[in-house]
Design an enzyme around this catalytic site. Structure first.
Site, PDB file in Angstrom:
ATOM      1  N   GLU A 717       0.884  -1.184   0.000  1.00 48.53           N
ATOM      2  CA  GLU A 717       0.000   0.000   0.000  1.00 48.53           C
ATOM      3  C   GLU A 717       0.905   1.212   0.000  1.00 48.53           C
ATOM      4  O   GLU A 717       1.703   1.376   0.916  1.00 48.53           O
ATOM      5  CB  GLU A 717      -0.896  -0.001   1.249  1.00 48.53           C
ATOM      6  CG  GLU A 717      -1.785  -1.222   1.401  1.00 48.53           C
ATOM      7  CD  GLU A 717      -2.850  -1.313   0.335  1.00 48.53           C
ATOM      8  OE1 GLU A 717      -3.110  -0.314  -0.358  1.00 48.53           O
ATOM      9  OE2 GLU A 717      -3.418  -2.414   0.175  1.00 48.53           O
ATOM     10  N   CYS A 751      -1.909   9.016   4.049  1.00 43.08           N
ATOM     11  CA  CYS A 751      -1.821   8.650   2.639  1.00 43.08           C
ATOM     12  C   CYS A 751      -3.083   9.115   1.915  1.00 43.08           C
ATOM     13  O   CYS A 751      -3.070   9.423   0.735  1.00 43.08           O
ATOM     14  CB  CYS A 751      -1.667   7.148   2.512  1.00 43.08           C
ATOM     15  SG  CYS A 751      -2.835   6.277   3.543  1.00 43.08           S
TER      16      CYS A 751
HETATM   17  P1  NAD Z   1       8.524   4.781   4.191  1.00 42.20           P
HETATM   18  O1  NAD Z   1       8.360   4.138   2.876  1.00 42.20           O
HETATM   19  O2  NAD Z   1       9.652   5.717   4.346  1.00 42.20           O
HETATM   20  O3  NAD Z   1       8.694   3.685   5.315  1.00 42.20           O
HETATM   21  C1  NAD Z   1       7.760   2.631   5.471  1.00 42.20           C
HETATM   22  C2  NAD Z   1       8.463   1.475   6.175  1.00 42.20           C
HETATM   23  O4  NAD Z   1       9.429   0.965   5.285  1.00 42.20           O
HETATM   24  C3  NAD Z   1       9.208   1.867   7.426  1.00 42.20           C
HETATM   25  O5  NAD Z   1       9.061   0.855   8.376  1.00 42.20           O
HETATM   26  C4  NAD Z   1      10.634   1.946   6.949  1.00 42.20           C
HETATM   27  O6  NAD Z   1      11.574   1.737   7.974  1.00 42.20           O
HETATM   28  C5  NAD Z   1      10.671   0.845   5.949  1.00 42.20           C
HETATM   29  N1  NAD Z   1      11.752   0.918   4.977  1.00 42.20           N
HETATM   30  C6  NAD Z   1      12.447   1.986   4.556  1.00 42.20           C
HETATM   31  N2  NAD Z   1      13.368   1.623   3.651  1.00 42.20           N
HETATM   32  C7  NAD Z   1      13.254   0.304   3.484  1.00 42.20           C
HETATM   33  C8  NAD Z   1      13.905  -0.655   2.657  1.00 42.20           C
HETATM   34  N3  NAD Z   1      14.873  -0.327   1.845  1.00 42.20           N
HETATM   35  N4  NAD Z   1      13.503  -1.920   2.750  1.00 42.20           N
HETATM   36  C9  NAD Z   1      12.508  -2.296   3.560  1.00 42.20           C
HETATM   37  N5  NAD Z   1      11.867  -1.448   4.364  1.00 42.20           N
HETATM   38  C10 NAD Z   1      12.241  -0.155   4.323  1.00 42.20           C
HETATM   39  O7  NAD Z   1       7.135   5.466   4.513  1.00 42.20           O
HETATM   40  P2  NAD Z   1       6.719   6.252   5.816  1.00 42.20           P
HETATM   41  O8  NAD Z   1       7.435   7.568   5.797  1.00 42.20           O
HETATM   42  O9  NAD Z   1       6.846   5.420   7.026  1.00 42.20           O
HETATM   43  O10 NAD Z   1       5.163   6.458   5.580  1.00 42.20           O
HETATM   44  C11 NAD Z   1       4.672   7.435   4.749  1.00 42.20           C
HETATM   45  C12 NAD Z   1       4.311   6.879   3.403  1.00 42.20           C
HETATM   46  O11 NAD Z   1       3.433   5.792   3.566  1.00 42.20           O
HETATM   47  C13 NAD Z   1       3.581   7.831   2.520  1.00 42.20           C
HETATM   48  O12 NAD Z   1       4.073   7.727   1.224  1.00 42.20           O
HETATM   49  C14 NAD Z   1       2.146   7.358   2.583  1.00 42.20           C
HETATM   50  O13 NAD Z   1       1.363   7.718   1.487  1.00 42.20           O
HETATM   51  C15 NAD Z   1       2.318   5.907   2.715  1.00 42.20           C
HETATM   52  N6  NAD Z   1       1.159   5.294   3.329  1.00 42.20           N
HETATM   53  C16 NAD Z   1       0.311   4.581   2.532  1.00 42.20           C
HETATM   54  C17 NAD Z   1      -0.824   4.009   3.071  1.00 42.20           C
HETATM   55  C18 NAD Z   1      -1.804   3.245   2.232  1.00 42.20           C
HETATM   56  O14 NAD Z   1      -2.638   2.547   2.775  1.00 42.20           O
HETATM   57  N7  NAD Z   1      -1.728   3.325   0.922  1.00 42.20           N
HETATM   58  C19 NAD Z   1      -1.076   4.159   4.442  1.00 42.20           C
HETATM   59  C20 NAD Z   1      -0.173   4.864   5.214  1.00 42.20           C
HETATM   60  C21 NAD Z   1       0.958   5.412   4.652  1.00 42.20           C
END
Ligand code: NAD
Length: 961
Positions: A717, A751
């Site tokens: 997501e 999001c």
């Molecule tokens: P992010 O992508 O920076 O991080 C998400 C998770 O991924 C964290 O736990 C992070 O530590 C991990 N991560 C980072 N790099 C990684 C890698 N290389 N490999 C594996 N895991 C890794 O996102 P965020 O800042 O935590 O959240 C905000 C984002 O999430 C926004 O883009 C938002 O739109 C999205 N979001 C989407 C939904 C949805 O349902 N579509 C819901 C909530 C948030």
């Protein structure tokens, strides 16, 4: 007007009419609203028949006629459009022996400028009345300046919510103070004119604020000696008797005479809808006779306390009025201690008769612009046509007097229907756990809820700075990396210290999960579901505390934090039931001689990678789904919210999950991210986060490595660039607060948040002016203070990235508004930028902060094209009262979750399953009926049941048709 659909269409038409700026718009709406109906109302008849013919001139005449007709209709209920007209009509009423109370109509107050102008309008009105007053002789007496010898001639009614745009039950004291700031000068002026002011009552959520306002004003040393202050109180509320009792006690204890206008209440349908939507007990009597009975009881209570309380009996119900008249006589209540009030323009024969019987009748007179005052008119029409209405029964249906005058308690037993269910009943998702229903949301109008929240924050503060280990295979594990999780509002405040996993710990966790997998997979599904139900119960008992952690670690406001925990509970409850539903083997194909069984098995080891913005709900949803379907989980919370992540571990641990089934491994994405994804034993990855990380995960997971037993499944997501369309007939009273909430609540870090608002040219100027003033009105500061609508963003890097995008906004468009920000935390300004078109970065890139691009569209077609013009397809919304436009958007506005006439955030489990497509994600909607299927592989088993020509017939069991 018997036809229900037709009634709805007519009310909706009157409601939208003030917005129909052009003849074409008027014409289109008449066509769309009434084309299906044979019975067109008289005021529109000329319009509907000739709509579309007669060319431009014809349309102009038509528009004028219709507006005039509706205005004339409005004048039956609205005393005047201007102050001179109002004064003229009031003078006529007084000549006929009626007193008045004036109420100024208008748009809802969506910003502080409008709150100021609402108060100023009262000042202007009072000045106008001051001049007229000397020409009015007192009613019912020759030798007094007061009507009937005791009652001020000038009388106003005022709505407290219109005096403060940020009124918020969670910020109880702040709301009261801000309203008082604007109310005091008005009351001073009322006193200067020797007038009377009644504080009107509105929705239940504001009841306690309104009562507190009254008490504060009444007991204020400046005003104490002046008795002419009234409070309207509603008896359709189940708390009515108690509320009145408490007011009377207060008056007696404070030794301050009071005045109560007793009303049945105008928000009955609204209160039921709000209660049902939030999962609250229904606060109003669902049987009209109960309300009538409560009215009589409360009136009696007040009349018995007439030495301290003056009664204004405000009802059109003959029985209610007669009971007050009789009782007052019986109790020998002096004339100056009670009066009667009826609505201007309603039931004229009744009010004339009442005047003859009771002498003291006051008309409640709305005043203000006619077309915008339509919302008020509609409420009056509703009352006139609602089946329970006394007016309807008397004048429309000609009910016999015996029935109309019957004591309400007799009607209660006779008409006692099944009370409206406290929660709507559902049939699907039924299981041994009962029907699913959403966790009720917090009702911050209740003092015990506010106290519990504040208390939980204080308790959590005592626990700050603790150290949290990893949890692998049922054991606590520490490593050589310890990091601090900070409060974004106070970056030097440590929320907790968390050990981080390295690749070694990930390897250990995978081994532990593998060890646990077979046993976990093979226990019956309903037993796995029972762990979730137990976890939900544990979370429920800790709900305030869990929310308080989010306030401090993630900078979530009270309501946002509470909703997040409630959503986590919903996921647990919903997925538990879903698993029970899916666990029944089903049969497929009816061919005789064979049985085809269809069922699911888990995939194996699931890696859950969660974001920080819904730190418990999203983590819990993904983990619960993976677990209940029989997978073992490695859970990596976000680095920004590991302590909230740890609370999920606590809940699941307490629910009794066997060792190794759930492993908590916080760690840096850069250190363990690739390792988790690449690991050959990982069979499932549930990710929620940014598009960049999501795409990277999808790409890496697609590569197969040596010894990898299965193809990896990725559920991702990702981000959004969500748009709200504001059509030319949108109700801005609704749209502005919803856009503000969708764009800036939780700092725009959802999001689903709105980051583009696409506004039609014809309504642009008015929308933008009100929107900017609304943004200017919100408060920014630490989330723990409930008065603050917006708090800090999550961390320094988010702050930098958002500020960078604000710089881009300055270059691409022109800044309409950029707020100040408090010092200290990671704050960024609320920013509204206009002049943005689809090719701009501001229209394409997810900013993930309180930055809103305003896009001006020439027509609705262009608005639709622009709405779809990004790589994302997560949420969207349309504010329109054009049925045709809504219908088009249903098909053409292609996003995962589309909303009409409401904001684009706040999806609720089961009601609005959540998730997008295009670059917003791959996977089925969270909180919906297909979600769990992604965590499992379907299998079929076919058995040949034919033995030498004998063919048993199988008919029992569940079948897929
Ligand atoms: P992010 O992508 O920076 O991080 C998400 C998770 O991924 C964290 O736990 C992070 O530590 C991990 N991560 C980072 N790099 C990684 C890698 N290389 N490999 C594996 N895991 C890794 O996102 P965020 O800042 O935590 O959240 C905000 C984002 O999430 C926004 O883009 C938002 O739109 C999205 N979001 C989407 C939904 C949805 O349902 N579509 C819901 C909530 C948030």
């Amino acid at each position: 007007m018997s036809h229900e659909d037709f009634k709805v269409q007519l009310f909706r038409f009157i409601d939208v009419l003030p917005c129909l700026a052009t003849e074409q718009m008027l014409n289109d709406h008449i066509q769309e609203y009434f084309a299906q109906h044979e019975k067109v109302p008289a005021v529109l008849r000329f319009g509907a028949k000739s709509a579309g013919i007669g060319g431009y001139l014809g349309m102009k005449v038509l528009a004028k006629t219709i507006r005039k007709n509706i205005e004339n209709m409005a004048l039956q209920f609205i005393i005047g459009n201007t102050i001179p007209q109002t004064v003229r009509n009031l003078s006529k009423l007084r000549q006929r022996g009626f007193a008045f109370t004036l109420d100024i109509l208008g748009e809802a107050t969506v910003n502080e400028k409008e709150a100021d102008s609402y108060a100023e309008n009262y000042m202007r009105l009072l000045e106008g009345l001051e001049q007229a007053r000397s020409n009015w002789s007192a009613l019912g007496t020759d030798n007094s300046t007061l009507d009937w010898g005791h009652s001020p001639k000038i009388n106003i009614s005022i709505k407290p919510s219109a005096l403060y745009s940020q009124i918020n039950p969670a910020d109880f004291q702040g709301s009261v103070e801000h309203i008082l700031d604007r109310l005091r000068p008005v009351y001073r002026k009322v006193i200067e004119l020797n007038g009377f002011m009644c504080i009107d009552t509105e929705m239940r959520a504001y009841k306690e604020i309104t009562i507190e306002l009254y008490r504060r004003l009444r007991s204020d040393s400046e005003f104490k000696a002046y008795p002419h202050l009234g409070l309207a109180m509603q008896v359709c509320l189940k708390s009515g008797d108690r509320d009145i009792g408490l007011m009377l006690d207060w008056a007696r204890q404070a030794r301050l005479p009071i005045s109560i206008r007793l009303v049945k209440g105008a928000y009955w349908d609204y209160e039921i809808a709000v209660a049902r939507q939030n999962g609250w007990p229904i606060p109003v009597h669902t049987n009209k006779a109960e309300t009538d009975a409560s009215f009589e009881r409360c009136a009696e209570k007040i009349l018995r306390n007439h030495d301290y309380c003056h009664l204004a009996c405000a009802s059109h119900n003959v029985r209610s009025v007669c009971s007050v008249l009789e009782l007052a006589r019986l109790l020998e209540v002096p004339d100056d201690r009670y009066e009667f009030q009826v609505l201007y323009g309603m039931a004229e024969p009744f009010r004339n008769a009442l005047l003859k019987m009771a002498d003291r009748v006051r008309l409640y007179c709305p005043q203000g612009e006619l077309l915008p005052g339509m919302a008020y008119l509609i409420r009056r029409l509703m009352e006139n046509t609602s089946n329970e209405s006394f007016l309807r029964q008397t004048y429309v249906e000609g009910c016999e007097p015996e029935r109309l005058l019957r004591a309400p308690h007799l009607s209660i037993s006779e008409t006692a229907e099944k009370p409206a269910p406290e929660r709507p009943e559902r049939s699907e998702s039924q299981s041994e756990f009962g029907a699913f229903s959403n966790e009720p949301l917090a009702d911050f109008s209740l003092p015990e809820v506010r106290d519990a929240f504040a208390g939980a924050i204080a308790e959590v503060k005592k626990k700050l700075g603790r150290t949290y280990p990893l949890f692998i295979g049922g054991n606590e594990v520490t490593t050589d990396t310890l990091v601090d999780s900070m409060n974004p509002a106070r970056p030097d405040e440590v929320i907790g210290r968390v050990w981080l996993a390295g690749t070694r710990q990930v390897e250990e966790a995978i081994t532990a999960a593998q060890d646990a997998f077979q046993r976990w997979r093979d226990i019956p599904a309903h037993k796995r579901a029972t762990y979730l139900i137990r976890a939900a119960e544990i979370a429920r008992t800790r709900i305030f505390e869990l929310a308080a952690w989010q306030v401090l670690e993630a900078g979530k406001q009270w309501r946002q934090a509470y909703n997040d925990v409630a959503e986590a509970i919903d996921f647990l409850e919903y997925y538990a039931r879903e698993m029970v539903r899916l666990a029944h083997p089903r049969y497929i194909g009816h061919a005789p001689g064979e049985v085809n069984e269809y069922f699911y098995q888990p995939k194996g080891i699931g890696v859950v990678i969660a974001p920080w913005n819904f730190p418990l709900a999203i983590s819990c949803g993904m983990c619960a789904a993976a677990l209940v379907t029989g997978n073992c989980v490695l859970y990596k919370p976000s680095n920004q919210t590991p302590v909230v992540g740890y609370t999920l571990l606590q809940i699941l641990q307490e629910a009794g999950l066997p060792p190794g089934v759930f492993n908590y491994i916080p760690g840096a994405g850069s250190v363990i991210g690739d390792f988790l994804i690449d690991h050959p034993q990982t069979s499932l990855i549930a990710f929620t986060g940014s598009m960049e990380v999501g795409l990277r995960i999808i790409e890496r997971a697609a590569r197969t490595s040596e010894g990898q037993p299965s193809v990896k499944k990725v559920i991702a997501e990702m981000g959004g660039k969500n748009a709200i369309i504001i059509d030319d007939d949108a109700d801005l009273d609704e749209a502005i607060p919803q856009v503000i909430d969708s764009a800036f609540a939780y700092q725009g870090q959802k999001c689903s948040a709105c980051s583009r608002v696409i506004v039609l040219d014809t309504i642009y100027a008015r929308f933008v002016e009100r929107l900017v003033d609304a943004a200017r009105s919100v408060r920014i500061g630490p989330a723990e203070v409930p008065a603050n609508f917006m708090g800090p963003v999550i961390d320094e890097s988010a702050q930098k990235s958002i500020l960078h995008h604000i710089e881009i906004a300055r270059k691409e468009g022109s800044i309409l508004y950029s707020s100040n920000v408090p010092g200290g935390g990671y704050y960024v300004p609320i920013t509204i930028v206009e002049g943005i078109t689809p090719e701009h970065r501001l229209a394409q890139e997810e900013v993930f902060g309180p930055v809103l691009a305003v896009m001006r569209a020439m027509d609705f077609d262009q608005a639709k094209v622009w709405a779809n013009s990004t790589r994302f397809a997560l949420t969207g919304s349309v504010f329109s009262r054009h049925p045709k436009h809504l219908e088009q958007c249903r098909k053409e506005f292609r996003v995962g979750s589309l909303y009409f006439n409401r904001g684009c955030t706040g999806a609720i489990v089961e009601k609005q399953p959540f998730g997008g497509f295009k670059m917003s994600g791959v996977g089925s909607k969270a909180g919906g009926p297909d979600y769990l299927l992604q965590f499992m592989d379907p299998r079929t088993v076919t058995e040949n049941t034919m033995r030498r020509g004998f063919v048993p017939v199988r008919s029992e069991g569940k079948w897929i048709e």
